[in-house]
Design an enzyme around this catalytic site. Structure first.
Site, mmCIF file in Angstrom:
data_model
loop_
_atom_site.group_PDB
_atom_site.id
_atom_site.type_symbol
_atom_site.label_atom_id
_atom_site.label_comp_id
_atom_site.label_asym_id
_atom_site.label_seq_id
_atom_site.Cartn_x
_atom_site.Cartn_y
_atom_site.Cartn_z
ATOM 1 N N GLU A 78 0.810 -1.230 0.000
ATOM 2 C CA GLU A 78 0.000 0.000 0.000
ATOM 3 C C GLU A 78 0.845 1.282 0.000
ATOM 4 O OE1 GLU A 78 -4.190 -0.190 1.621
ATOM 5 O OE2 GLU A 78 -3.000 -0.880 3.322
ATOM 6 N N HIS A 97 -0.663 5.707 7.643
ATOM 7 C CA HIS A 97 -1.805 4.882 7.240
ATOM 8 C C HIS A 97 -1.980 3.772 8.274
ATOM 9 C CE1 HIS A 97 -4.651 2.480 5.113
ATOM 10 N NE2 HIS A 97 -3.833 1.450 5.089
ATOM 11 N N HIS A 99 -5.018 0.907 10.453
ATOM 12 C CA HIS A 99 -6.285 0.171 10.450
ATOM 13 C C HIS A 99 -6.852 0.146 11.882
ATOM 14 C CE1 HIS A 99 -4.020 -2.321 7.131
ATOM 15 N NE2 HIS A 99 -4.421 -1.161 6.658
HETATM 16 ZN ZN ZN Z 1 -4.289 -0.475 4.758
#
Ligand code: ZN
Length: 238
Positions: A78, A97, A99
């Site tokens: 990613e 980034h 989660h």
């Molecule tokens: Zn991700």
């Protein structure tokens, strides 16, 4: 310490902080724009944030090509999130980034995360919600794995401080690495507090626009961020 070495050490510290604060688990990543070349950025090889060391930090072009591939180190799938945002936002010098679980929960609802405590104001006013399905259909694996998807995410981010990603996570765009990391930590705290407040029931009083502005004023953050960065660094053993 050279500027580049200092930048790499900061990225390592940011990885350890995000892991310690459980914003990231085995996944998630944090980058910085290269201090002497705005067309490149620095990001770890594909490794869990808690384990990232300075030797793992590699240099990438904004299109996601690794230019100092040492012995075939595998990049994050990613990584395109980072380059696409640096391309779209010249003011951004760091991208996180993650989660974070309570954040992902909100991303599946129509209820936006809003700050209700002064320190969580760093998440900003509006957090747009990007749904990969809108442009790329219902059969992706939800991950941002090319520049086309990264560019679409950056478009949804626009000039905001962060963007939510439906069923996946969130991405913060900071003017500094402290900004991106601290805002990501407080996004998770804001999500937890909002869940608690909604569970209690009744009307929740969120911060007003003026109260948020008062907290994200650079005069305030330039005072607050160094103090809280030192605290998070020490907790993370750095
Ligand atoms: Zn991700």
């Amino acid at each position: 310490m050279s500027i580049l070495t200092d930048t790499i050490e900061k990225i390592v510290t940011a990885n350890r902080i995000l892991a310690k604060e459980e914003v990231v688990d085995g996944f998630g990543h944090v980058s910085m724009r290269h201090p002497s070349d705005p067309e490149r950025y620095l990001l770890s090889r594909s490794r869990s944030p808690e384990l990232v060391e300075s030797a793992d930090i590699l240099e990438y072009t904004l299109d996601g090509a690794c230019i100092d591939d040492r012995g075939g180190m595998k990049p994050y799938a990613e990584r395109f999130i980072h380059g696409a945002i640096y391309k779209a936002r010249p003011d951004v010098t760091s991208v996180v980034h993650h989660h974070a679980y309570p954040v992902v929960t909100f991303s599946t609802t129509k209820t936006p995360i809003r700050p209700l405590m002064h320190t969580t104001a760093v998440i900003g006013h509006d957090i747009p919600l990007w749904d990969i399905r809108d442009k790329f259909g219902p059969n992706t694996n939800l991950l941002v794995t090319n520049m086309d998807q990264g560019g679409d995410l950056a478009k949804k981010l626009a000039n905001n401080r962060m963007v939510m990603m439906r069923g996946h996570g969130a991405t913060a765009a900071g003017t500094t690495i402290e900004d991106a990391v601290i805002s990501s930590i407080y996004l998770q705290i804001a999500a937890r507090q909002q869940l608690d407040a909604l569970t209690i029931g009744g009307e929740v009083t969120y911060l007003s626009k003026g109260e948020i502005d008062g907290q994200i004023d650079p005069e305030v953050t330039s005072f607050v961020f160094p103090r809280i960065w030192e605290y998070f660094s020490r907790r993370a053993g750095r």
